[in-house]
Motif scaffolding. Structure first.
Motif, mmCIF file in Angstrom:
data_model
loop_
_atom_site.group_PDB
_atom_site.id
_atom_site.type_symbol
_atom_site.label_atom_id
_atom_site.label_comp_id
_atom_site.label_asym_id
_atom_site.label_seq_id
_atom_site.Cartn_x
_atom_site.Cartn_y
_atom_site.Cartn_z
ATOM 1 N N ALA A 39 16.559 -16.663 -4.068
ATOM 2 C CA ALA A 39 15.457 -16.734 -3.312
ATOM 3 C C ALA A 39 14.776 -15.495 -2.996
ATOM 4 C CB ALA A 39 15.830 -17.733 -2.070
ATOM 5 N N ALA A 40 15.573 -14.627 -2.476
ATOM 6 C CA ALA A 40 14.948 -13.442 -1.969
ATOM 7 C C ALA A 40 14.051 -12.582 -2.917
ATOM 8 C CB ALA A 40 15.914 -12.486 -1.386
ATOM 9 N N SER A 41 14.098 -12.715 -4.147
ATOM 10 C CA SER A 41 13.760 -12.087 -5.209
ATOM 11 C C SER A 41 12.634 -13.083 -6.133
ATOM 12 C CB SER A 41 14.425 -11.250 -6.119
ATOM 13 O OG SER A 41 15.381 -12.127 -6.801
ATOM 14 N N THR A 42 12.613 -14.196 -5.476
ATOM 15 C CA THR A 42 11.663 -15.213 -6.335
ATOM 16 C C THR A 42 10.290 -15.163 -5.646
ATOM 17 O OG1 THR A 42 13.388 -16.504 -6.831
ATOM 18 C CG2 THR A 42 11.439 -17.798 -6.830
ATOM 19 N N ILE A 43 9.175 -15.104 -6.595
ATOM 20 C CA ILE A 43 7.901 -15.224 -5.991
ATOM 21 C C ILE A 43 7.238 -16.607 -5.887
ATOM 22 C CG2 ILE A 43 5.377 -14.438 -6.595
ATOM 23 C CD1 ILE A 43 6.614 -11.620 -8.004
ATOM 24 N N ASP A 44 7.599 -17.367 -6.815
ATOM 25 C CA ASP A 44 7.027 -18.505 -6.937
ATOM 26 C C ASP A 44 7.404 -19.492 -5.729
ATOM 27 O OD1 ASP A 44 7.708 -21.736 -7.836
ATOM 28 O OD2 ASP A 44 5.899 -20.995 -8.605
ATOM 29 N N SER A 45 6.672 -19.952 -4.792
ATOM 30 C CA SER A 45 6.751 -20.480 -3.452
ATOM 31 C C SER A 45 7.468 -21.838 -3.598
ATOM 32 C CB SER A 45 5.557 -20.884 -2.688
ATOM 33 O OG SER A 45 5.047 -19.539 -2.357
ATOM 34 N N ASN A 46 7.238 -22.560 -4.625
ATOM 35 C CA ASN A 46 7.902 -23.887 -4.904
ATOM 36 C C ASN A 46 9.607 -23.692 -5.157
ATOM 37 O OD1 ASN A 46 5.681 -25.473 -4.359
ATOM 38 N ND2 ASN A 46 4.954 -25.282 -6.387
ATOM 39 N N GLU A 47 9.677 -22.760 -6.081
ATOM 40 C CA GLU A 47 11.059 -22.435 -6.569
ATOM 41 C C GLU A 47 11.777 -21.868 -5.352
ATOM 42 O OE1 GLU A 47 14.480 -22.128 -8.672
ATOM 43 O OE2 GLU A 47 12.745 -23.392 -8.761
ATOM 44 N N ARG A 48 11.196 -21.166 -4.513
ATOM 45 C CA ARG A 48 11.751 -20.693 -3.123
ATOM 46 C C ARG A 48 12.114 -21.557 -2.472
ATOM 47 N NH1 ARG A 48 9.427 -16.643 0.502
ATOM 48 N NH2 ARG A 48 11.574 -15.771 0.661
ATOM 49 N N ARG A 83 13.026 -24.705 -3.194
ATOM 50 C CA ARG A 83 14.026 -25.397 -3.644
ATOM 51 C C ARG A 83 15.130 -24.859 -3.365
ATOM 52 N NH1 ARG A 83 17.238 -26.058 -7.434
ATOM 53 N NH2 ARG A 83 16.682 -23.813 -8.441
ATOM 54 N N LEU A 84 15.175 -23.421 -3.538
ATOM 55 C CA LEU A 84 16.475 -22.530 -3.485
ATOM 56 C C LEU A 84 17.102 -22.894 -1.909
ATOM 57 C CD1 LEU A 84 15.605 -19.478 -5.529
ATOM 58 C CD2 LEU A 84 17.221 -21.330 -6.262
ATOM 59 N N TYR A 85 15.848 -22.717 -0.996
ATOM 60 C CA TYR A 85 16.314 -22.747 0.543
ATOM 61 C C TYR A 85 17.005 -24.155 0.727
ATOM 62 C CZ TYR A 85 14.731 -17.905 1.128
ATOM 63 O OH TYR A 85 14.527 -16.655 0.952
ATOM 64 N N ILE A 86 16.659 -25.042 0.324
ATOM 65 C CA ILE A 86 16.979 -26.432 0.628
ATOM 66 C C ILE A 86 18.349 -26.588 -0.082
ATOM 67 C CG2 ILE A 86 16.528 -28.913 -0.041
ATOM 68 C CD1 ILE A 86 13.593 -28.160 0.068
ATOM 69 N N GLU A 87 18.513 -26.176 -1.211
ATOM 70 C CA GLU A 87 19.831 -26.240 -1.991
ATOM 71 C C GLU A 87 20.768 -25.152 -0.992
ATOM 72 O OE1 GLU A 87 20.888 -27.965 -4.435
ATOM 73 O OE2 GLU A 87 18.943 -28.720 -4.483
ATOM 74 N N MET A 88 20.650 -24.318 -0.532
ATOM 75 C CA MET A 88 21.233 -23.660 0.641
ATOM 76 C C MET A 88 21.719 -24.409 1.637
ATOM 77 S SD MET A 88 19.506 -20.008 0.208
ATOM 78 C CE MET A 88 20.324 -19.132 1.256
ATOM 79 N N GLN A 89 20.570 -25.178 2.302
ATOM 80 C CA GLN A 89 20.890 -25.978 3.496
ATOM 81 C C GLN A 89 21.784 -27.027 3.108
ATOM 82 O OE1 GLN A 89 17.214 -26.064 5.927
ATOM 83 N NE2 GLN A 89 16.461 -25.450 4.170
ATOM 84 N N LYS A 90 21.646 -27.607 2.028
ATOM 85 C CA LYS A 90 22.701 -28.856 1.693
ATOM 86 C C LYS A 90 24.101 -28.346 1.515
ATOM 87 C CE LYS A 90 19.559 -31.250 -1.363
ATOM 88 N NZ LYS A 90 18.948 -31.783 -2.795
ATOM 89 N N LEU A 91 24.265 -26.966 1.056
ATOM 90 C CA LEU A 91 25.481 -26.328 1.151
ATOM 91 C C LEU A 91 26.331 -26.300 2.581
ATOM 92 C CD1 LEU A 91 25.341 -23.583 -1.726
ATOM 93 C CD2 LEU A 91 26.699 -25.795 -1.975
ATOM 94 N N MET A 92 25.342 -26.015 3.420
ATOM 95 C CA MET A 92 25.638 -25.776 4.757
ATOM 96 C C MET A 92 26.134 -27.034 5.244
ATOM 97 S SD MET A 92 22.762 -23.087 6.034
ATOM 98 C CE MET A 92 23.716 -22.477 7.582
#
Length: 517
Positions: free
Chosen positions: A456-465, A467-476
């Motif tokens: 996520a830190a190196s992804t430019i596309d906002s929609n993809e970023r 999605r990645l942060y939501i996946e991280m929160q699901k793991l938490m």
């Protein structure tokens, strides 16, 4: 300028409460009649003014008033504009070019701000500190490869990977502070409490646990400051701060949400309230038995009625948090589950885990009224499922070292509060595996979370970023190590003649943009 990157901020978190709460301050309300001096409460004294090793927003607010950045936030927003930079351009995903305004001078006779100082200011984050460990805010410049000096006032910032968060977390905030290479080399370890910048205010005086004085820079070429002097007063206790405000000793202070109605009745006062992006939660140490059993953690989560906790602690003045990233930010998980209290389910899980007879546990928390009230409610709720919870209430210094190093292995549960920034890269960075023993007090390690964080830190596309942060929160959420309480509400008491500049997270104050209304 690539406007794709023009929104974002940061600041550590952790609202560290310490320092003196004592009065008197030595000033009366009449002393401020000319409004040449502004007096602001800070919740603790400063600890380290080195931008790379600042402790929290307390230091960050001072650093931003004294040090320029290439870009800075517009008053009260996460939109940025050029500061020390005459121009700054994203040439490619991994290259930023800048040109400084000429004639910007460092305080104390340390000469002109040049591209060499920019290079020194940023690249030092990549070097280990005197103890051989990374600087506290090293991750803010994790993507940096090097700064290339192309002229006295020009240079290029080369990145190893794209870093969209750099425009909101790093460049306009404390980690983007431009310091004098010459001053750092001359001062050595004294940079912790001696701040040399080129900004609109000078760091004029520090009386530990009494006051910090910022004075308008007479050589400043920008807009004239509204106040010749800003005095910061460390006051830890909210009630003491309210009394100081009522007596005229303070012009501006953060207050408890529960005190807003009373403070609004004070003459010549306006109360400012704004939704926050900070986050308060109950964390569980996943390494220590019996909390290493996910069934035990899930049982604790089922036993706690979050709505009841925040109603008691905040008197209904705040909303409930469902996940790490607050509403309105990139990566907010709108569909995050709302965990309801289930006493029978909690007891069943404890029995399955071999703890049907209950056990003793400890909740470590800061000595703030809201957290202590929350602790008492949690204690009563867990007692109903057989968990005998003891409260360990600590002052600021003791609390914020409780999870560090090997000491963190002894934690059971803790109530924590971190400050948020405009980009989720800041919020999520404290929960990666390498933060165990630093700020990851849950001691939760998840390789997939770490991988998603890096992606996520190196992804430019906002929609993809997002999605990645939501996946991280699901793991938490799956870990059951985090019981989210609230994103808070920021409430301030201000003199009616004052127009403060408060960034959306509420912790970050722009002292140089405070004006006389």
């Amino acid at each position: 300028m690539d406007t794709t990157y023009s929104r974002r901020s940061v600041l550590r978190t952790g609202a560290i409460l310490g320092g003196a709460a004592a009065l008197p301050f030595g000033f009366t309300g009449q002393a401020f009649a000319a409004r040449d001096r502004l007096t602001v409460r800070v919740v603790r004294d400063i600890q380290n003014l080195d931008p790379a090793n600042r402790v929290s927003f307390i230091e960050g607010n001072v650093i931003r008033a004294v040090c320029q950045r290439l870009i800075s936030f517009k008053p009260g927003t996460f939109e940025w504009e050029p500061d020390a930079a005459k121009t700054i351009t994203q040439v490619s995903p991994t290259l930023i070019e800048f040109e400084l305004k000429p004639g910007q001078m460092f305080h104390g006779g340390y000469g002109e701000l040049t591209a060499e100082d920019v290079k020194f200011s940023f690249e030092r984050f990549r070097q280990p500190g005197p103890d051989g460990k990374p600087h506290q805010y090293a991750k803010d410049w994790e993507a940096l490869d090097r700064v290339e000096v192309t002229g006295t006032h020009t240079g290029r910032i080369h990145l190893k990977t794209p870093a969209p968060a750099i425009w909101l977390v790093t460049l306009p905030d404390g980690s983007g502070a431009l310091v004098s290479k010459k001053a750092f080399e001359a001062l050595g370890d004294k940079v912790k409490n001696t701040l040399i910048g080129s900004g609109p205010y000078t760091f004029a005086e520090w009386q530990p646990n009494q006051r910090i004085v910022l004075k308008a820079n007479p050589d400043w070429k920008g807009p004239k400051m509204a106040f010749n002097e800003i005095v910061l007063r460390p006051v830890q206790d909210p009630k003491t701060a309210e009394l100081a405000y009522r007596s005229g000793e303070l012009d501006f202070t953060v207050i408890e949400p529960t005190g807003a109605k009373d403070m609004a009745r004070v003459a010549n006062t306006k109360v400012i309230s704004q939704d926050s992006i900070n986050f308060v939660w109950i964390g569980i140490n996943v390494e220590k038995p019996p909390f290493d059993n996910p069934k035990v953690r899930e049982a604790i989560r089922k036993a706690i009625d979050v709505d009841q906790v925040i109603l008691a602690a905040y008197n209904g003045a705040v909303g409930r948090a469902k996940a790490l990233v607050a509403p309105g930010l990139l990566g907010h998980w709108a569909d995050a589950p709302v965990h309801k209290r289930d006493v029978a389910g909690a007891k069943a899980l404890l029995a399955e885990a071999g703890h049907g007879g209950g056990f003793k546990a400890k909740l470590t928390l800061l000595n703030r009224p809201a957290y202590q009230t929350a602790g008492v409610v949690v204690q009563a709720l867990l007692a109903e499922v057989g968990i005998d919870l003891q409260l360990e209430v600590l002052d600021g210094g003791s609390f914020w070292s409780a999870g560090n190093g090997d000491a963190g292995k002894n934690l059971d549960l803790s109530i924590q509060r971190f400050g948020g920034k405009a980009d989720p890269a800041f919020q999520t960075q404290w929960f990666v595996s390498e933060q165990v023993g630093v700020w990851n007090w849950q001691r939760w390690k998840n390789p997939e979370f770490d991988r998603l964080y890096a992606a996520a830190a190196s992804t430019i596309d906002s929609n993809e970023r997002a999605r990645l942060y939501i996946e991280m929160q699901k793991l938490m959420d799956q870990s059951a190590a985090y019981i989210w309480l609230t994103h808070e509400v920021n409430v301030f008491a201000s003199r009616s003649w004052l127009k403060p500049a408060i960034l959306p997270n509420g912790d970050d104050l722009q002292f140089d943009k405070f004006t006389d209304a």
